[in-house]
Design a protein around this motif. Structure first.
Motif, PDB file in Angstrom:
ATOM      1  N   HIS A  28      11.853   7.060  -4.017  1.00 35.58           N
ATOM      2  CA  HIS A  28      12.326   7.416  -2.684  1.00 35.58           C
ATOM      3  C   HIS A  28      12.713   6.124  -1.979  1.00 35.58           C
ATOM      4  N   ARG A  29      13.881   6.131  -1.341  1.00 37.02           N
ATOM      5  CA  ARG A  29      14.362   4.964  -0.608  1.00 37.02           C
ATOM      6  C   ARG A  29      14.599   5.352   0.855  1.00 37.02           C
ATOM      7  N   PRO A  30      13.495   5.520   1.613  1.00 36.15           N
ATOM      8  CA  PRO A  30      13.660   5.892   3.018  1.00 36.15           C
ATOM      9  C   PRO A  30      14.160   4.721   3.857  1.00 36.15           C
ATOM     10  N   CYS A  31      15.024   5.039   4.813  1.00 36.37           N
ATOM     11  CA  CYS A  31      15.456   4.075   5.817  1.00 36.37           C
ATOM     12  C   CYS A  31      14.952   4.598   7.155  1.00 36.37           C
ATOM     13  N   ILE A  32      14.060   3.843   7.757  1.00 40.53           N
ATOM     14  CA  ILE A  32      13.432   4.226   9.016  1.00 40.53           C
ATOM     15  C   ILE A  32      14.058   3.369  10.114  1.00 40.53           C
ATOM     16  N   SER A  33      14.765   4.012  11.020  1.00 40.18           N
ATOM     17  CA  SER A  33      15.403   3.304  12.126  1.00 40.18           C
ATOM     18  C   SER A  33      14.548   3.521  13.374  1.00 40.18           C
ATOM     19  N   LEU A  34      13.957   2.433  13.853  1.00 42.22           N
ATOM     20  CA  LEU A  34      12.987   2.499  14.952  1.00 42.22           C
ATOM     21  C   LEU A  34      13.601   2.171  16.308  1.00 42.22           C
ATOM     22  N   ALA A  35      13.108   2.844  17.332  1.00 41.57           N
ATOM     23  CA  ALA A  35      13.490   2.518  18.705  1.00 41.57           C
ATOM     24  C   ALA A  35      12.696   1.302  19.198  1.00 41.57           C
ATOM     25  N   ASN A  36      11.462   1.148  18.723  1.00 33.25           N
ATOM     26  CA  ASN A  36      10.568   0.081  19.182  1.00 33.25           C
ATOM     27  C   ASN A  36      10.317  -0.913  18.046  1.00 33.25           C
ATOM     28  N   PRO A  37      10.780  -2.157  18.177  1.00 37.81           N
ATOM     29  CA  PRO A  37      10.606  -3.137  17.094  1.00 37.81           C
ATOM     30  C   PRO A  37       9.142  -3.489  16.818  1.00 37.81           C
ATOM     31  N   HIS A  38       8.260  -3.215  17.752  1.00 37.84           N
ATOM     32  CA  HIS A  38       6.847  -3.537  17.567  1.00 37.84           C
ATOM     33  C   HIS A  38       6.118  -2.520  16.692  1.00 37.84           C
ATOM     34  N   LYS A  39       6.799  -1.471  16.271  1.00 33.76           N
ATOM     35  CA  LYS A  39       6.192  -0.412  15.469  1.00 33.76           C
ATOM     36  C   LYS A  39       6.512  -0.541  13.971  1.00 33.76           C
ATOM     37  N   GLU A  40       7.143  -1.636  13.569  1.00 32.94           N
ATOM     38  CA  GLU A  40       7.573  -1.764  12.171  1.00 32.94           C
ATOM     39  C   GLU A  40       6.412  -1.697  11.183  1.00 32.94           C
ATOM     40  N   GLY A  41       5.361  -2.448  11.419  1.00 26.96           N
ATOM     41  CA  GLY A  41       4.213  -2.439  10.507  1.00 26.96           C
ATOM     42  C   GLY A  41       3.579  -1.061  10.403  1.00 26.96           C
ATOM     43  N   LEU A  42       3.428  -0.400  11.552  1.00 30.05           N
ATOM     44  CA  LEU A  42       2.857   0.948  11.573  1.00 30.05           C
ATOM     45  C   LEU A  42       3.761   1.913  10.801  1.00 30.05           C
ATOM     46  N   ALA A  43       5.066   1.804  11.004  1.00 27.53           N
ATOM     47  CA  ALA A  43       6.009   2.692  10.309  1.00 27.53           C
ATOM     48  C   ALA A  43       5.913   2.522   8.796  1.00 27.53           C
ATOM     49  N   ARG A  44       5.787   1.294   8.333  1.00 32.62           N
ATOM     50  CA  ARG A  44       5.655   1.045   6.884  1.00 32.62           C
ATOM     51  C   ARG A  44       4.364   1.650   6.333  1.00 32.62           C
ATOM     52  N   ARG A  45       3.261   1.477   7.065  1.00 31.63           N
ATOM     53  CA  ARG A  45       1.987   2.040   6.615  1.00 31.63           C
ATOM     54  C   ARG A  45       2.058   3.571   6.566  1.00 31.63           C
ATOM     55  N   ILE A  46       2.692   4.156   7.564  1.00 37.51           N
ATOM     56  CA  ILE A  46       2.837   5.616   7.583  1.00 37.51           C
ATOM     57  C   ILE A  46       3.727   6.074   6.438  1.00 37.51           C
ATOM     58  N   ALA A  47       4.787   5.332   6.131  1.00 31.44           N
ATOM     59  CA  ALA A  47       5.685   5.698   5.026  1.00 31.44           C
ATOM     60  C   ALA A  47       4.923   5.742   3.709  1.00 31.44           C
ATOM     61  N   GLU A  48       4.029   4.800   3.507  1.00 32.79           N
ATOM     62  CA  GLU A  48       3.220   4.784   2.276  1.00 32.79           C
ATOM     63  C   GLU A  48       2.203   5.923   2.272  1.00 32.79           C
ATOM     64  N   LYS A  49       1.593   6.162   3.409  1.00 33.34           N
ATOM     65  CA  LYS A  49       0.603   7.245   3.506  1.00 33.34           C
ATOM     66  C   LYS A  49       1.268   8.616   3.321  1.00 33.34           C
ATOM     67  N   ALA A  50       2.488   8.769   3.813  1.00 32.87           N
ATOM     68  CA  ALA A  50       3.197  10.046   3.691  1.00 32.87           C
ATOM     69  C   ALA A  50       3.426  10.405   2.223  1.00 32.87           C
ATOM     70  N   GLU A  51       3.710   9.412   1.397  1.00 31.97           N
ATOM     71  CA  GLU A  51       3.902   9.690  -0.038  1.00 31.97           C
ATOM     72  C   GLU A  51       2.608  10.179  -0.662  1.00 31.97           C
ATOM     73  N   ARG A  52       1.488   9.573  -0.301  1.00 31.33           N
ATOM     74  CA  ARG A  52       0.196  10.001  -0.845  1.00 31.33           C
ATOM     75  C   ARG A  52      -0.223  11.370  -0.318  1.00 31.33           C
ATOM     76  N   SER A  53       0.264  11.741   0.872  1.00 29.70           N
ATOM     77  CA  SER A  53      -0.138  12.985   1.517  1.00 29.70           C
ATOM     78  C   SER A  53       0.753  14.173   1.180  1.00 29.70           C
ATOM     79  N   CYS A  54       1.979  13.924   0.792  1.00 30.01           N
ATOM     80  CA  CYS A  54       2.958  14.984   0.538  1.00 30.01           C
ATOM     81  C   CYS A  54       2.471  15.928  -0.562  1.00 30.01           C
ATOM     82  N   MET A  55       2.568  17.230  -0.315  1.00 33.00           N
ATOM     83  CA  MET A  55       2.085  18.255  -1.246  1.00 33.00           C
ATOM     84  C   MET A  55       2.753  18.146  -2.622  1.00 33.00           C
ATOM     85  N   ILE A  56       4.060  17.911  -2.662  1.00 31.72           N
ATOM     86  CA  ILE A  56       4.764  17.830  -3.950  1.00 31.72           C
ATOM     87  C   ILE A  56       4.377  16.549  -4.680  1.00 31.72           C
ATOM     88  N   SER A  57       4.267  15.452  -3.963  1.00 32.53           N
ATOM     89  CA  SER A  57       3.811  14.196  -4.599  1.00 32.53           C
ATOM     90  C   SER A  57       2.436  14.385  -5.228  1.00 32.53           C
TER      91      SER A  57
END
Length: 145
Positions: A94-123
């Motif tokens: 998966h090659r997600p591109c996350i476009s953020l409104a707030n530049p201070h949320k980049e680290g959080l967005a990356r952590r959530i992107a990784e957690k979402a893969e582990r949490s996804c029912m199909i994954s």
């Protein structure tokens, strides 16, 4: 427990073109040209990739929203199937591109992107059988004005 069902119509033989009826649509199905099929409509390989990709991006969107991260998402996913005697689904990227409104949320967005893969029912359903990898890109939306 939720129940989902589909209806299949397959006329005959390996190289036929059938129909898959889902809740809101019907699509042709066949074996892809890569596997010497008629390549009409979609195929199980694309559908598995589509299931994995849509589950992941919906999980990602929900988790970002729950965390207060405002983002626009796009994604390309690739599936790899072996050419062996018995074809086997080996890997999804998966090659997600996350476009953020707030530049201070980049680290959080990356952590959530990784957690979402582990949490996804199909994954989770594929885990142990198909390797799933992420290639995350985070951009910052330009301010208008």
């Amino acid at each position: 427990m939720h129940k989902f069902s589909v209806l299949l119509d397959w006329p005959q033989g390996r190289n036929a073109v059938g129909n898959l009826t889902l809740r809101h649509s019907t699509t042709a199905i066949s074996i892809p040209s890569e596997m010497q099929g008629p390549n009409s409509g979609t195929n199980p390989d694309e559908m598995l990739l589509g299931a994995a990709a849509t589950c992941y991006i919906i999980s990602l969107a929900a988790m970002l929203e729950a965390s207060g991260v405002v983002a626009t998402l796009t994604m390309k996913s690739e599936g790899y199937v072996t050419d062996e005697k018995v074809p086997t689904y080996k890997k999804i990227i998966h090659r997600p591109c996350i476009s953020l409104a707030n530049p201070h949320k980049e680290g959080l967005a990356r952590r959530i992107a990784e957690k979402a893969e582990r949490s996804c029912m199909i994954s989770r359903a594929l885990r142990g059988n198909v390797d799933i990898a992420l290639d995350i890109t985070v951009t910052i939306q330009k301010e208008e004005g």
